[in-house]
Enzyme design. Structure first.
Site, PDB file in Angstrom:
ATOM      1  N   PRO A   1       4.576  -9.130   3.367  1.00 48.88           N
ATOM      2  CA  PRO A   1       3.999  -7.809   3.102  1.00 48.88           C
ATOM      3  C   PRO A   1       2.497  -7.790   3.357  1.00 48.88           C
ATOM      4  CG  PRO A   1       5.286  -8.594   1.230  1.00 48.88           C
ATOM      5  CD  PRO A   1       5.112  -9.735   2.162  1.00 48.88           C
ATOM      6  N   GLU A   2       2.065  -6.836   4.148  1.00 44.93           N
ATOM      7  CA  GLU A   2       0.642  -6.609   4.365  1.00 44.93           C
ATOM      8  C   GLU A   2       0.352  -5.190   3.873  1.00 44.93           C
ATOM      9  OE1 GLU A   2      -0.400  -7.696   8.406  1.00 44.93           O
ATOM     10  OE2 GLU A   2       1.152  -9.228   8.418  1.00 44.93           O
TER      11      GLU A   2
ATOM     12  N   LYS B   1      -3.791  -5.619  -0.400  1.00 44.03           N
ATOM     13  CA  LYS B   1      -2.378  -5.894  -0.683  1.00 44.03           C
ATOM     14  C   LYS B   1      -2.113  -5.988  -2.176  1.00 44.03           C
ATOM     15  CE  LYS B   1      -2.776  -8.556   3.509  1.00 44.03           C
ATOM     16  NZ  LYS B   1      -2.834  -9.900   4.109  1.00 44.03           N
TER      17      LYS B   1
ATOM     18  N   ARG C   1      -2.286 -20.897  11.281  1.00 40.66           N
ATOM     19  CA  ARG C   1      -1.347 -19.778  11.310  1.00 40.66           C
ATOM     20  C   ARG C   1      -0.824 -19.509  12.702  1.00 40.66           C
ATOM     21  NH1 ARG C   1      -4.302 -15.758   7.287  1.00 40.66           N
ATOM     22  NH2 ARG C   1      -5.283 -17.347   6.028  1.00 40.66           N
TER      23      ARG C   1
END
Length: 287
Positions: free
Chosen positions: A2-3, A57, A277
DNA sequence: ACTCTTGTTAAAAC
DNA sequence: GGTTTTAACAAGAG
């Protein structure tokens, strides 16, 4: 994961469901998600949910008639907020349909709020990185102060954005992921924004031209607003009667598209690592 | 049984 | 102090 768009979707959909709900009882399956608060239940039982705010967030739940009580919620990587009414799933967040547990509570349910109405809010989180912690008004202030401006905000200033990126030698992607500089971007939308602005994620921030900076400034807001409009990427909204499945996944240009041809220049999308990442970009048209 | 991966953040190191 | 690196978190995939 979730962003901002996913969290905003959860916030928006949960807002009306939660407002006015009075907590009757709470099941704490995993104390870690409460911040190991031993008084968690006693502080919350009897409280009535009011509004849900969000910065970046982070979700901020407020309560009626209690101006110094809040819940701070972060889904981190695998958190989901699932709301049931009459035992049917109304809304959730954080993962694709197939990853949402239909039988609640499930083995990944960490917290469960039972409301006087009979409705139930579940906090599911496979990896236990997320939380739903009690905070005072001053603690909420402190938490909010740690975030930079949101690209979706009307006051997001491309002049200030350029000043920011000019001041850093870090790779532009790393800078954009720094929540204290810019709030809300995560790995998906940062890759998509950089693609849209034709900027390489590896480029030192200070080497980004003013022209590219302005494109990027606009792209971050656009990508997230467009995603919010269709309910986010990893978020799935659904009901037992077959509601809408908003999904930005269909619009992704580079994230998870390694090996595919770039829709813009035809080159092959690459995946590499930046700061640990996964980083997706088109070497042909991003520089 | 082992390694690798994932996003985020805090802490440590530079 | 800014910034880069590392570790940790927990579970699943291979």
């Amino acid at each position: 994961m979730p962003e901002l768009p996913e969290v905003e979707t959860v916030r928006h959909q949960l807002q009306d469901k939660l407002a006015g709900q009075v907590i009757e009882s709470i099941e704490v399956y995993s104390a870690k998600q409460t911040g190991d608060d031993e008084e968690y239940e006693s502080k919350l039982i009897g409280q009535e949910f009011a509004d849900i705010d969000r910065i970046g967030k982070l979700l901020i739940f407020s309560f009626a008639d209690n101006p110094d009580l809040f819940l701070l919620g972060h889904l981190r990587m695998t958190g989901q907020l699932l709301f049931t009414s009459s035992n049917s799933l109304i809304t959730g967040g954080g993962h694709s349909l197939s990853e949402v547990d239909l039988d609640l509570p499930s083995k990944h349910t960490r917290l469960q709020f039972n409301f006087v109405s009979g409705d139930v809010l579940y906090f599911n989180d496979m990896r236990k990185f997320g939380y739903l912690k009690i905070a005072s008004a001053s603690e909420v202030m402190v938490a909010k102060s740690k975030f930079g401006p949101e690209p979706t905000g009307a006051n997001f200033d491309c002049e200030a954005f350029y000043q920011l990126i000019q001041s850093s030698h870090r790779p532009i992607k790393t800078l954009l992921l720094d929540q204290s500089k810019i709030a809300g971007l995560g790995n998906i939308y940062v890759d998509e924004s950089l693609f849209r602005a034709k900027v390489s994620p590896l480029r030192p921030a200070c080497d980004v031209s003013r022209r590219q900076s302005d494109l990027l400034c606009k792209a971050t807001g656009e990508v997230m607003r467009e995603s919010i409009a269709v309910g986010g990427t990893t978020f799935q909204n659904f009901t037992d009667t077959g509601g809408q499945h908003g999904n930005f996944r269909d619009y992704l240009q580079v994230f998870g598209k390694q090996g595919d041809k770039c829709s813009r220049c035809g080159d092959v999308i690459k995946k590499t690592k930046l700061g640990g990442r996964g980083t997706h970009f088109c070497p042909g048209c991003q520089n």
